[in-house]
Enzyme design. Structure first.
Site, short mmCIF file in Angstrom:
data_model
loop_
_atom_site.label_atom_id
_atom_site.label_comp_id
_atom_site.label_asym_id
_atom_site.label_seq_id
_atom_site.Cartn_x
_atom_site.Cartn_y
_atom_site.Cartn_z
N LYS A 244 -11.55 5.77 -11.15
CA LYS A 244 -11.11 4.33 -10.69
C LYS A 244 -12.58 3.57 -11.93
O LYS A 244 -12.27 2.27 -11.41
CB LYS A 244 -11.51 4.47 -9.38
CG LYS A 244 -10.63 5.28 -8.39
CD LYS A 244 -11.03 4.86 -7.27
CE LYS A 244 -10.08 5.64 -6.29
NZ LYS A 244 -8.49 5.25 -6.32
N ASP B 15 -3.92 6.78 -10.26
CA ASP B 15 -5.00 7.42 -11.24
C ASP B 15 -5.72 8.96 -11.68
O ASP B 15 -6.92 9.31 -11.52
CB ASP B 15 -6.52 6.15 -11.08
CG ASP B 15 -6.53 6.76 -9.91
OD1 ASP B 15 -6.42 7.92 -8.95
OD2 ASP B 15 -6.74 5.67 -9.25
N GLY C 115 0.51 -1.21 -0.05
CA GLY C 115 0.47 0.37 0.13
C GLY C 115 0.67 1.24 0.02
O GLY C 115 2.22 0.77 0.29
N HIS C 116 0.01 2.75 -0.26
CA HIS C 116 1.25 3.47 -0.84
C HIS C 116 1.91 4.07 0.74
O HIS C 116 2.75 4.78 0.69
CB HIS C 116 -0.03 4.90 -1.04
CG HIS C 116 -1.29 4.99 -0.46
ND1 HIS C 116 -1.30 5.64 0.37
CD2 HIS C 116 -2.50 5.10 -1.42
CE1 HIS C 116 -2.69 5.21 1.37
NE2 HIS C 116 -2.69 5.20 -0.19
N ASN D 113 -2.17 9.98 -6.20
CA ASN D 113 -1.85 8.54 -6.96
C ASN D 113 -1.78 8.65 -8.47
O ASN D 113 -2.59 9.81 -9.02
CB ASN D 113 -4.14 8.43 -6.11
CG ASN D 113 -3.67 7.79 -4.93
OD1 ASN D 113 -3.16 8.14 -3.94
ND2 ASN D 113 -5.15 8.03 -4.76
#
Length: 283
Positions: free
Chosen positions: A242, A103, A72-73, A101
């Site tokens: 998304k 996206d 995860g980030h 992010n």
């Protein structure tokens, strides 16, 4: 465009996982002739935990890839340090990094925010924007015992979920556009100061096995940095893709692409986007 306009060399950096690395490298070949340094590094992989036995699924480091998950980030700080990217950027004289992010098509460099950061000697700035009914699950900033903290929906007890979703009680949410001092990242990672809240993510694999994934969020590191701020930015800086419906909107004539930045058609009276609903086969 940024490099050309200001005659600088700002690298573009991608954090991959073992799921995305090969595809990314294939696409990057197309940009070999462009005047931009594109750097990549991988986030850590962690063992999935079997929910029933509470034991890690992989038995060896070479166990099947389906038994692992990308961390995860929140892992961006440690992975930047471990990959050598952090030291490389500092050695090149770079001082700040802008993280977003992949996206979020609204995440472009805004020099006003950078200037504000420099003027206020800030080590960490989180871009937040006004919450709408579409963003009720987005994390928000809170004052916790005199320090600034990120509160994520996964950390909220069931009886308070409706309070958390309220756009009157919590008016802003985290866009995950972050501006951070590179030297400060080096300090908190090398001195082992990072203590990010763990988010428990329950998942069911295709085989039907229930697993637990422990993840962290990059924004929750805000509490470890000096002079950290949330800056309220226009909604146009949060434009995540998304789903197919999101993609449908950004490729329509609602938007035009101007030097890498998406701008909404000025003929549109409302700055909000229309609601598009496609059937399940378009997921």
């Amino acid at each position: 465009y940024l490099n050309k306009k200001f005659d600088v060399n700002v690298p573009f950096i991608l954090m991959n996982s073992f799921n995305t690395e090969d595809d990314t490298m294939r696409i990057l070949k197309k940009y070999g002739s462009h005047k931009i340094d594109i750097l990549t590094f991988n986030e850590s992989r962690c063992p999935r935990i079997n929910k029933e036995s509470l034991l890690p699924m992989p038995q060896t480091p070479t166990s099947d890839i389906s038994q692992w998950y990308p961390y995860g980030h929140g892992d961006v700080f440690e992975s930047m340090l471990n990959s050598g990217i952090l030291d490389r950027l500092i050695a090149e004289g770079k001082e700040y990094i802008f993280i977003s992010n992949v996206d979020n098509l609204g995440a472009v460099v805004d020099l006003n925010i950078l200037q504000y950061m420099v003027d206020n000697d800030s080590e960490f700035i989180m871009e937040v924007t006004d919450k709408t009914k579409a963003d009720i699950k987005g994390g928000t900033l809170i004052d916790y015992e005199g320090t600034i903290r990120l509160l994520e929906v996964a950390q909220v007890p069931a009886e308070h979920i409706e309070d958390f979703k309220s756009i009157k009680k919590f008016r802003i949410f985290n866009t995950n556009n972050l501006w951070i001092s590179l030297k400060a990242i080096k300090r908190v990672t090398e001195e082992k100061e990072l203590n990010l809240e763990v988010i428990v993510n329950n998942k069911t694999l295709e085989s039907g096995v229930k697993v637990i994934q422990l993840e962290t969020a990059v924004g929750s590191a805000i509490k470890h940095f000096k002079n950290a701020y949330g800056v309220n930015v226009p909604r146009s800086r949060f434009l995540p893709v998304k789903s197919t419906t999101d993609l449908f909107l950004v490729t329509s004539d609602l938007y035009s692409l101007n030097h890498g930045a998406l701008t909404m058609n000025p003929k549109r009276l409302s700055q909000t986007v229309p609601l598009v609903k496609l059937g399940d086969e378009f997921k």
